[in-house]
Scaffold this active site. Sequence first.
Site, PDB file in Angstrom:
ATOM      1  N   MET A   1      20.889  51.109  14.749  1.00 52.36           N
ATOM      2  CA  MET A   1      21.503  52.327  14.553  1.00 52.36           C
ATOM      3  C   MET A   1      20.442  53.589  14.158  1.00 52.36           C
ATOM      4  O   MET A   1      20.840  54.351  13.570  1.00 52.36           O
ATOM      5  CB  MET A   1      22.727  52.464  13.546  1.00 52.36           C
ATOM      6  CG  MET A   1      23.860  51.568  14.110  1.00 52.36           C
ATOM      7  SD  MET A   1      25.470  52.036  13.718  1.00 52.36           S
ATOM      8  CE  MET A   1      25.311  51.516  11.816  1.00 52.36           C
TER       9      MET A   1
ATOM     10  N   HIS B   1      14.353  46.107  10.129  1.00 49.73           N
ATOM     11  CA  HIS B   1      14.546  46.219  11.471  1.00 49.73           C
ATOM     12  C   HIS B   1      13.257  46.040  12.119  1.00 49.73           C
ATOM     13  O   HIS B   1      13.192  45.237  13.234  1.00 49.73           O
ATOM     14  CB  HIS B   1      14.553  47.955  11.852  1.00 49.73           C
ATOM     15  CG  HIS B   1      15.974  48.427  11.532  1.00 49.73           C
ATOM     16  ND1 HIS B   1      16.076  49.550  10.462  1.00 49.73           N
ATOM     17  CD2 HIS B   1      17.488  48.297  11.739  1.00 49.73           C
ATOM     18  CE1 HIS B   1      17.307  49.880  10.488  1.00 49.73           C
ATOM     19  NE2 HIS B   1      18.237  49.041  11.219  1.00 49.73           N
TER      20      HIS B   1
ATOM     21  N   LYS C   1      21.044  40.034   6.849  1.00 50.41           N
ATOM     22  CA  LYS C   1      21.668  41.253   6.158  1.00 50.41           C
ATOM     23  C   LYS C   1      23.175  41.365   6.244  1.00 50.41           C
ATOM     24  O   LYS C   1      23.938  41.580   5.433  1.00 50.41           O
ATOM     25  CB  LYS C   1      20.806  42.350   6.053  1.00 50.41           C
ATOM     26  CG  LYS C   1      21.439  43.660   5.962  1.00 50.41           C
ATOM     27  CD  LYS C   1      21.158  43.802   4.261  1.00 50.41           C
ATOM     28  CE  LYS C   1      21.876  45.460   3.912  1.00 50.41           C
ATOM     29  NZ  LYS C   1      22.695  45.989   4.669  1.00 50.41           N
ATOM     30  N   ASP C   2      23.429  41.442   7.577  1.00 50.16           N
ATOM     31  CA  ASP C   2      24.944  41.591   7.866  1.00 50.16           C
ATOM     32  C   ASP C   2      25.548  40.345   8.440  1.00 50.16           C
ATOM     33  O   ASP C   2      25.638  40.069   9.608  1.00 50.16           O
ATOM     34  CB  ASP C   2      24.973  42.666   9.132  1.00 50.16           C
ATOM     35  CG  ASP C   2      24.328  44.042   8.652  1.00 50.16           C
ATOM     36  OD1 ASP C   2      25.117  44.567   7.977  1.00 50.16           O
ATOM     37  OD2 ASP C   2      23.192  44.192   8.988  1.00 50.16           O
TER      38      ASP C   2
HETATM   39  P1  AMP Z   1      21.700  48.921  11.620  1.00 48.84           P
HETATM   40  O1  AMP Z   1      20.576  49.755  12.189  1.00 48.84           O
HETATM   41  O2  AMP Z   1      22.000  48.668  10.141  1.00 48.84           O
HETATM   42  O3  AMP Z   1      22.728  48.545  12.763  1.00 48.84           O
HETATM   43  O4  AMP Z   1      20.874  47.283  12.036  1.00 48.84           O
HETATM   44  C1  AMP Z   1      20.282  46.662  13.063  1.00 48.84           C
HETATM   45  C2  AMP Z   1      19.946  45.482  12.819  1.00 48.84           C
HETATM   46  O5  AMP Z   1      18.940  45.240  11.633  1.00 48.84           O
HETATM   47  C3  AMP Z   1      21.142  44.418  12.514  1.00 48.84           C
HETATM   48  O6  AMP Z   1      20.836  43.265  13.015  1.00 48.84           O
HETATM   49  C4  AMP Z   1      20.888  44.369  10.952  1.00 48.84           C
HETATM   50  O7  AMP Z   1      21.334  43.079  10.496  1.00 48.84           O
HETATM   51  C5  AMP Z   1      19.426  44.346  11.000  1.00 48.84           C
HETATM   52  N1  AMP Z   1      19.244  44.673   9.637  1.00 48.84           N
HETATM   53  C6  AMP Z   1      19.367  45.513   8.783  1.00 48.84           C
HETATM   54  N2  AMP Z   1      18.683  45.493   7.697  1.00 48.84           N
HETATM   55  C7  AMP Z   1      17.908  44.513   7.589  1.00 48.84           C
HETATM   56  C8  AMP Z   1      17.021  43.896   6.459  1.00 48.84           C
HETATM   57  N3  AMP Z   1      17.132  44.329   5.207  1.00 48.84           N
HETATM   58  N4  AMP Z   1      16.296  42.740   6.894  1.00 48.84           N
HETATM   59  C9  AMP Z   1      16.503  42.204   8.012  1.00 48.84           C
HETATM   60  N5  AMP Z   1      17.300  42.874   9.141  1.00 48.84           N
HETATM   61  C10 AMP Z   1      18.115  43.885   8.849  1.00 48.84           C
END
Ligand code: AMP
Length: 282
Positions: free
Chosen positions: A30, A37, A150-151
Amino acid sequence: MVIFKKAADIEAYLLSIRQKAKPVGFIPTMGALHSGHISLLQQSREKGDFTVASIFVNPTQFNDKADFDKYPVSIDEDKQMLLDAGCDVLFLPSVEEVYPPGDDTPVYDFGHIDTILEGAHRPGHFRGVGQVVARLLQIVQPDRLYIGQKDYQQCMVIKNLARQLPALHNLDIQICPTMREQDGLAMSSRNRRLTEPQRAIAMLLYQCLVSIQAKAGTQPFAVVQKECLDILKEKGFEPDYVALADAGDLTLLNDYDMNRRMVALIAAKIGDVRLIDNMVVN
Ligand code: AMP
């Protein structure tokens, strides 16, 4: 790095890549990118994939409109980070491109995973996650999907989705470790919204998880859970949950059970920023 905004354009382009028999790795995000990321992208690169990232703030997964409105956006910095990390393609769709008007987006049922923890506190969230991930996977058709531990619950939802959709049965889902700041705080786009005093105590979530892990099998979980809730509240957090669950199927546990793999999960609001984190216990 080639940037696409239209689904039809990226589909046509990736078709030519697939004809060269190069595996496609996909990292949906996102935006408001951070090193967490980028670590997913690096893993895709290390596997030799043709690497595709997407940036799309998905409106259907936000149960709280204010959270959606305040979601950080930093598209220019994001593009630079992806370029520096060696990303091959960036997909930057509009809402209409992901959810074409008149197209009925299917709704997926995730059973009990959708009724607990994040599912209980963010009604409709995983339905939105299911919708957007299914649609993005339909467009990109990757060989490998990289998602972050993380998720944790989201990872289980996506694995469940892949079982529901025959087209995804061969999808290789790589769950990547959580990247943390030096003090242990899990990297998150939402961390940008923390004030300085909030940021200074945000690592308490991580410290709670470490203590749940360290005390496994030595004290009843209810005692450790109460300690965590008390300290979080004392410091001004509004905890949603401090929970222990089976790491495989996310069955909630009342107490430590050293005969099964367990995961501790935590969610709390600090001011108007809601943070989540988790740690595998044993
Ligand atoms: P988001 O932009 O928050 O939807 O995250 C995109 C992807 O990055 C998802 O698969 C998250 O689980 C992963 N992600 C977010 N934060 C972290 C982190 N601190 N370490 C590793 N992966 C992450």
